[in-house]
Design a protein around this motif. Sequence first.
Motif, PDB file in Angstrom:
ATOM      1  N   VAL A 111      26.654  29.865  37.878  1.00  0.00           N
ATOM      2  CA  VAL A 111      27.759  29.297  38.653  1.00  0.00           C
ATOM      3  C   VAL A 111      29.055  29.378  37.857  1.00  0.00           C
ATOM      4  CG1 VAL A 111      28.664  27.185  39.703  1.00  0.00           C
ATOM      5  CG2 VAL A 111      26.251  27.782  39.985  1.00  0.00           C
ATOM      6  N   PHE A 112      28.984  29.147  36.553  1.00  0.00           N
ATOM      7  CA  PHE A 112      30.171  29.258  35.705  1.00  0.00           C
ATOM      8  C   PHE A 112      30.698  30.699  35.716  1.00  0.00           C
ATOM      9  CE2 PHE A 112      32.338  28.704  31.456  1.00  0.00           C
ATOM     10  CZ  PHE A 112      33.226  27.745  31.917  1.00  0.00           C
ATOM     11  N   GLY A 113      29.779  31.666  35.670  1.00  0.00           N
ATOM     12  CA  GLY A 113      30.176  33.067  35.757  1.00  0.00           C
ATOM     13  C   GLY A 113      30.815  33.400  37.088  1.00  0.00           C
ATOM     14  N   ILE A 114      30.267  32.839  38.172  1.00  0.00           N
ATOM     15  CA  ILE A 114      30.806  33.069  39.515  1.00  0.00           C
ATOM     16  C   ILE A 114      32.257  32.603  39.607  1.00  0.00           C
ATOM     17  CG2 ILE A 114      30.726  32.063  41.840  1.00  0.00           C
ATOM     18  CD1 ILE A 114      28.955  34.318  41.806  1.00  0.00           C
ATOM     19  N   VAL A 115      32.572  31.477  38.966  1.00  0.00           N
ATOM     20  CA  VAL A 115      33.944  30.949  38.996  1.00  0.00           C
ATOM     21  C   VAL A 115      34.927  31.979  38.450  1.00  0.00           C
ATOM     22  CG1 VAL A 115      35.491  29.201  38.038  1.00  0.00           C
ATOM     23  CG2 VAL A 115      33.231  28.544  38.866  1.00  0.00           C
ATOM     24  N   PHE A 116      34.589  32.595  37.342  1.00  0.00           N
ATOM     25  CA  PHE A 116      35.481  33.588  36.731  1.00  0.00           C
ATOM     26  C   PHE A 116      35.540  34.872  37.562  1.00  0.00           C
ATOM     27  CE2 PHE A 116      34.846  30.847  33.076  1.00  0.00           C
ATOM     28  CZ  PHE A 116      36.115  30.820  32.526  1.00  0.00           C
ATOM     29  N   VAL A 117      34.417  35.269  38.150  1.00  0.00           N
ATOM     30  CA  VAL A 117      34.403  36.467  38.997  1.00  0.00           C
ATOM     31  C   VAL A 117      35.294  36.261  40.220  1.00  0.00           C
ATOM     32  CG1 VAL A 117      32.976  37.892  40.510  1.00  0.00           C
ATOM     33  CG2 VAL A 117      32.144  37.286  38.235  1.00  0.00           C
ATOM     34  N   TYR A 164      34.536  47.678  36.550  1.00  0.00           N
ATOM     35  CA  TYR A 164      35.640  47.415  35.625  1.00  0.00           C
ATOM     36  C   TYR A 164      36.401  48.695  35.282  1.00  0.00           C
ATOM     37  CZ  TYR A 164      38.243  45.048  31.989  1.00  0.00           C
ATOM     38  OH  TYR A 164      39.258  44.504  31.255  1.00  0.00           O
ATOM     39  N   LEU A 165      35.693  49.804  35.167  1.00  0.00           N
ATOM     40  CA  LEU A 165      36.345  51.092  34.894  1.00  0.00           C
ATOM     41  C   LEU A 165      37.319  51.457  36.012  1.00  0.00           C
ATOM     42  CD1 LEU A 165      36.374  53.680  33.063  1.00  0.00           C
ATOM     43  CD2 LEU A 165      34.628  54.602  34.595  1.00  0.00           C
ATOM     44  N   GLY A 166      36.862  51.346  37.259  1.00  0.00           N
ATOM     45  CA  GLY A 166      37.732  51.643  38.400  1.00  0.00           C
ATOM     46  C   GLY A 166      38.901  50.681  38.485  1.00  0.00           C
ATOM     47  N   LEU A 167      38.643  49.411  38.219  1.00  0.00           N
ATOM     48  CA  LEU A 167      39.694  48.393  38.278  1.00  0.00           C
ATOM     49  C   LEU A 167      40.813  48.688  37.288  1.00  0.00           C
ATOM     50  CD1 LEU A 167      40.710  45.591  39.239  1.00  0.00           C
ATOM     51  CD2 LEU A 167      39.331  44.595  37.420  1.00  0.00           C
ATOM     52  N   GLU A 168      40.439  49.044  36.067  1.00  0.00           N
ATOM     53  CA  GLU A 168      41.458  49.313  35.050  1.00  0.00           C
ATOM     54  C   GLU A 168      42.223  50.598  35.339  1.00  0.00           C
ATOM     55  OE1 GLU A 168      42.446  47.164  32.423  1.00  0.00           O
ATOM     56  OE2 GLU A 168      41.377  46.047  33.964  1.00  0.00           O
ATOM     57  N   LEU A 169      41.547  51.623  35.837  1.00  0.00           N
ATOM     58  CA  LEU A 169      42.235  52.869  36.184  1.00  0.00           C
ATOM     59  C   LEU A 169      43.257  52.623  37.285  1.00  0.00           C
ATOM     60  CD1 LEU A 169      42.642  55.903  35.975  1.00  0.00           C
ATOM     61  CD2 LEU A 169      40.642  56.230  37.446  1.00  0.00           C
ATOM     62  N   MET A 170      42.868  51.879  38.303  1.00  0.00           N
ATOM     63  CA  MET A 170      43.799  51.554  39.385  1.00  0.00           C
ATOM     64  C   MET A 170      44.954  50.694  38.870  1.00  0.00           C
ATOM     65  SD  MET A 170      43.179  49.218  42.788  1.00  0.00           S
ATOM     66  CE  MET A 170      43.299  47.697  41.827  1.00  0.00           C
ATOM     67  N   SER A 182      42.045  40.482  34.710  1.00  0.00           N
ATOM     68  CA  SER A 182      40.972  41.397  34.302  1.00  0.00           C
ATOM     69  C   SER A 182      40.059  40.723  33.277  1.00  0.00           C
ATOM     70  CB  SER A 182      41.571  42.675  33.708  1.00  0.00           C
ATOM     71  OG  SER A 182      42.287  43.399  34.682  1.00  0.00           O
ATOM     72  N   GLY A 183      40.667  39.921  32.400  1.00  0.00           N
ATOM     73  CA  GLY A 183      39.872  39.170  31.432  1.00  0.00           C
ATOM     74  C   GLY A 183      38.965  38.158  32.109  1.00  0.00           C
ATOM     75  N   PHE A 184      39.490  37.482  33.134  1.00  0.00           N
ATOM     76  CA  PHE A 184      38.670  36.540  33.910  1.00  0.00           C
ATOM     77  C   PHE A 184      37.454  37.252  34.497  1.00  0.00           C
ATOM     78  CE2 PHE A 184      42.224  33.319  35.103  1.00  0.00           C
ATOM     79  CZ  PHE A 184      42.067  32.716  33.869  1.00  0.00           C
ATOM     80  N   LEU A 185      37.733  38.385  35.159  1.00  0.00           N
ATOM     81  CA  LEU A 185      36.648  39.105  35.825  1.00  0.00           C
ATOM     82  C   LEU A 185      35.629  39.612  34.809  1.00  0.00           C
ATOM     83  CD1 LEU A 185      35.538  40.232  38.496  1.00  0.00           C
ATOM     84  CD2 LEU A 185      36.916  42.277  38.127  1.00  0.00           C
ATOM     85  N   LEU A 186      36.121  40.168  33.713  1.00  0.00           N
ATOM     86  CA  LEU A 186      35.217  40.704  32.697  1.00  0.00           C
ATOM     87  C   LEU A 186      34.377  39.594  32.068  1.00  0.00           C
ATOM     88  CD1 LEU A 186      34.437  43.353  31.325  1.00  0.00           C
ATOM     89  CD2 LEU A 186      36.147  42.872  29.580  1.00  0.00           C
ATOM     90  N   TYR A 187      34.980  38.446  31.825  1.00  0.00           N
ATOM     91  CA  TYR A 187      34.239  37.325  31.247  1.00  0.00           C
ATOM     92  C   TYR A 187      33.161  36.847  32.225  1.00  0.00           C
ATOM     93  CZ  TYR A 187      33.367  32.943  28.773  1.00  0.00           C
ATOM     94  OH  TYR A 187      32.769  31.914  28.089  1.00  0.00           O
TER      95      TYR A 187
END
Length: 500
Positions: free
Chosen positions: A212-218, A137-143, A175-180
């Motif tokens: 599985v619910f987490g996988i959907v958001f990732v 997440y740190l790298g994602l936000e910096l990019m 980013s919120g989806f991925l973080l959640y």
Amino acid sequence: MNPLDPNAAMNWLAVYPEILLLTMTCVIALVDLFDKSPRRTVSYVLSLLTLGAVALLHLLYLQGGFTLYAMQGMVVADPMGHLLALFAALAVAVTLVYARPYAESRDLLKGELFTLALFALLGISVMISANNFLVVYLGLELMSLSLYAMVALRRDHAQSTEAAMKYFVLGALASGFLLYGLSMMYGATGSLEIAEVYKAIGGGQLNKSVLVFGIVFVVAGLAFKLGLVPFHMWVPDVYHGAPTAVTLMIAGAPKLAAFAVTIRLLVEGMLGLAVDWQQMLIVISVASMTLGNLAAIAQTNLKRMLAYSAIAQLGFMLLGLTPTVVFGNTYSAANGYSSSMFYLLTYVITTLATFGVIMVLSRQGFEADEITDLRGLNQRSRWMSAVMAICMFSLAGIPPTVGFYAKLAVLQSIVSTNSPFYIGLAVVAVLLSLVGAFYYLRVVKTMYFDAPAGDEPLIETPTGVRVLLSFNGAAVLVLGLMPGALMAACADAIRIALST
């Protein structure tokens, strides 16, 4: 931390490229304050030297073939990461070379262009080497934050400002989806480390519905970063609205980071849930190829056409990640992953040359972003029309360009499963690629068979750009004739990543 501790030495060794990149980015930001040259020569040269040094470091690490886990297991330095980071550094360097004349004619050649590009690359490098959810997440936000700012560099341009706002708002949502999704995986497994998550899922004593619910958001977050359906809404508007130099920055290296994170999270961390996420990837892949190819046909703007083309191309790449578990085994997985990696690397090479030609054709007060702007290009510059034609043939998958071999490799990886479903999927992909060939060949037809507008000015190309663009176009052709070395490097990188 004791500097004499051998583990401390390994920690620093694993992140030398990132340390060098961060240090030089700060130096370039300071030096640029005193660089009064309108061409920003010092900042430009320092940026290219930095990118060259970073690429060389990754090449040396890649040749070593070793895997290092550092920073308490939060960082991994392996051949897959080094190969992707090597291409990312080269892609940013090529982008800056192509961008310099374009940016100079639009009053965009400022220190921010170089520092933001290098910070975006630093974020990409962090994402590629991440072995922990927080580092991802740190790298994602910096990019992402660097790219948002780059899109808005033309502050007086309404279209660029609108594109930046759309990119920022939708990017924050993704980013919120991925973080959640990652937070749900953490809640279910009790760890942020990707290796520990893999072990926890393999143990089987977890709440499957939460996982599985987490996988959907990732998967939703990853699909946005790759620009895949149904999270593709930002792609055409940002490609069109951003300055072409920034469009190329978004279209190239960040895709490599998104691929790396997809492998790290889904394969290295959540392989135990592959039956669930590979079904989602199949739907996303077919939807992206269908919408991307059909929507591109209707486009008259070249950058929007290439945006929808990117959606379709990355959908095709995603096919290679789908045969993870077939008939209850993972025998076909490594072949598919390496084919997808090869496909993405060659797509980035082709994209660099394509947007390079567009930037060369653009001049002060004029953007060559309509397909009709290429009318009669062969009569004005045989060299430039040849480079563009090679790129279009490659994107269409026509031999002997590298795009043909890349598509063939992905199709072979899914057909070799001997599954009737995957064979049918390959047939669908081929048919949709035939649809895509139409709009690529339309560009070639416009360059070679349509009459020029009339009073078109001469095309002036700086020597450095001309030489690099020639090598870029030649690489698309040569890699199609001799793809073995790069394909072997991708296969070895994936094999080592999966075995460690």
